[in-house]
Design a protein around this motif. Sequence first.
Motif, short mmCIF file in Angstrom:
data_model
loop_
_atom_site.label_atom_id
_atom_site.label_comp_id
_atom_site.label_asym_id
_atom_site.label_seq_id
_atom_site.Cartn_x
_atom_site.Cartn_y
_atom_site.Cartn_z
N GLY A 106 39.35 33.18 53.33
CA GLY A 106 39.85 34.28 54.14
C GLY A 106 41.20 34.01 54.78
N LEU A 107 41.88 32.95 54.37
CA LEU A 107 43.19 32.64 54.94
C LEU A 107 44.15 33.80 54.79
N LEU A 108 44.90 34.05 55.86
CA LEU A 108 45.97 35.05 55.83
C LEU A 108 47.33 34.37 55.71
N GLN A 109 47.45 33.18 56.29
CA GLN A 109 48.73 32.48 56.32
C GLN A 109 48.50 30.99 56.04
N LEU A 110 49.27 30.46 55.07
CA LEU A 110 49.19 29.05 54.73
C LEU A 110 50.60 28.48 54.71
N LEU A 111 50.84 27.51 55.56
CA LEU A 111 52.16 26.91 55.68
C LEU A 111 52.13 25.50 55.09
N LYS A 121 31.93 26.40 54.27
CA LYS A 121 32.78 27.58 54.47
C LYS A 121 33.33 27.61 55.89
N VAL A 122 34.62 27.85 55.99
CA VAL A 122 35.27 28.05 57.29
C VAL A 122 35.70 29.51 57.29
N LEU A 123 34.78 30.37 57.65
CA LEU A 123 34.92 31.80 57.43
C LEU A 123 35.98 32.48 58.29
N LYS A 124 36.20 32.00 59.49
CA LYS A 124 37.10 32.72 60.39
C LYS A 124 38.52 32.17 60.41
N LEU A 125 38.78 31.08 59.72
CA LEU A 125 40.12 30.48 59.73
C LEU A 125 41.10 31.41 59.02
N GLU A 126 42.13 31.83 59.73
CA GLU A 126 43.13 32.76 59.21
C GLU A 126 44.48 32.10 58.98
N VAL A 127 44.84 31.13 59.83
CA VAL A 127 46.15 30.48 59.76
C VAL A 127 45.95 28.98 59.67
N LEU A 128 46.55 28.38 58.64
CA LEU A 128 46.45 26.93 58.45
C LEU A 128 47.85 26.39 58.20
N ASN A 129 48.29 25.52 59.10
CA ASN A 129 49.61 24.91 58.98
C ASN A 129 49.42 23.44 58.58
N ASN A 181 42.04 32.06 44.93
CA ASN A 181 40.84 32.08 45.76
C ASN A 181 41.01 32.72 47.14
N CYS A 182 42.21 32.72 47.67
CA CYS A 182 42.44 33.30 49.00
C CYS A 182 42.90 34.74 48.82
N THR A 183 41.93 35.63 48.70
CA THR A 183 42.18 37.00 48.29
C THR A 183 42.88 37.87 49.33
N GLN A 184 42.94 37.40 50.58
CA GLN A 184 43.58 38.17 51.64
C GLN A 184 44.93 37.58 52.05
N LEU A 185 45.37 36.55 51.37
CA LEU A 185 46.58 35.82 51.75
C LEU A 185 47.78 36.75 51.88
N ARG A 186 48.43 36.69 53.04
CA ARG A 186 49.62 37.52 53.29
C ARG A 186 50.91 36.71 53.29
N GLU A 187 50.80 35.43 53.66
CA GLU A 187 52.02 34.62 53.77
C GLU A 187 51.74 33.20 53.30
N ILE A 188 52.70 32.67 52.55
CA ILE A 188 52.65 31.27 52.13
C ILE A 188 54.06 30.71 52.20
N ASP A 189 54.20 29.51 52.76
CA ASP A 189 55.51 28.87 52.86
C ASP A 189 55.51 27.62 52.00
N LEU A 190 56.37 27.64 50.98
CA LEU A 190 56.49 26.51 50.05
C LEU A 190 57.86 25.85 50.16
#
Length: 151
Positions: A72-77, A44-52, A95-104
């Motif tokens: 716990g990701l908030l943003q996935l690019l 588990k990487v619990l604190k990771l919020e932004v992954l590009n 699975n990422c229940t808090q996700l706010r942004e995704i760039d596809l």
Amino acid sequence: MLDLRYSYDVSEEAVVHVLRTCCNIRHLNLTRCSRVKLRTLNFKVLKLEVLNLSFTRVDDEALNVISKSCSGLLQLLLFYCSDVTDKGVNHVVENCTQLREIDLGGCDKVHANVVASMVHSRTSLRKIGAPPGFDLSDTEKLFLHHGCYVS
């Protein structure tokens, strides 16, 4: 924050080791790190919020692992990740229940209709970079109603 963009020679093992050791990383930029998919992330990487992961070879299998380890990701690019399909996106949305942004943007194997299902199933989403072929004019009211900006 760990910014490894354009680190062509960085290995997946090195990134996983750093994530395991430095558990407070909140922002990880792996843009154009072609050797990294994060398939071996088995903790588990619990604190990771932004992954590009833009311009990487990440695929559906990797997104499944990432979505379970980094829930716990908030943003996935994922800009121009050509191996990503609807299946991988669905793993993330589920699975990422808090996700706010995704760039596809530029994800040619992701169907445009996945946007509507994302908006309905993950109400936390506020911004979606749509995949190629998405036509906002057909569903603009739906997205405005849910408070999610789609570009």
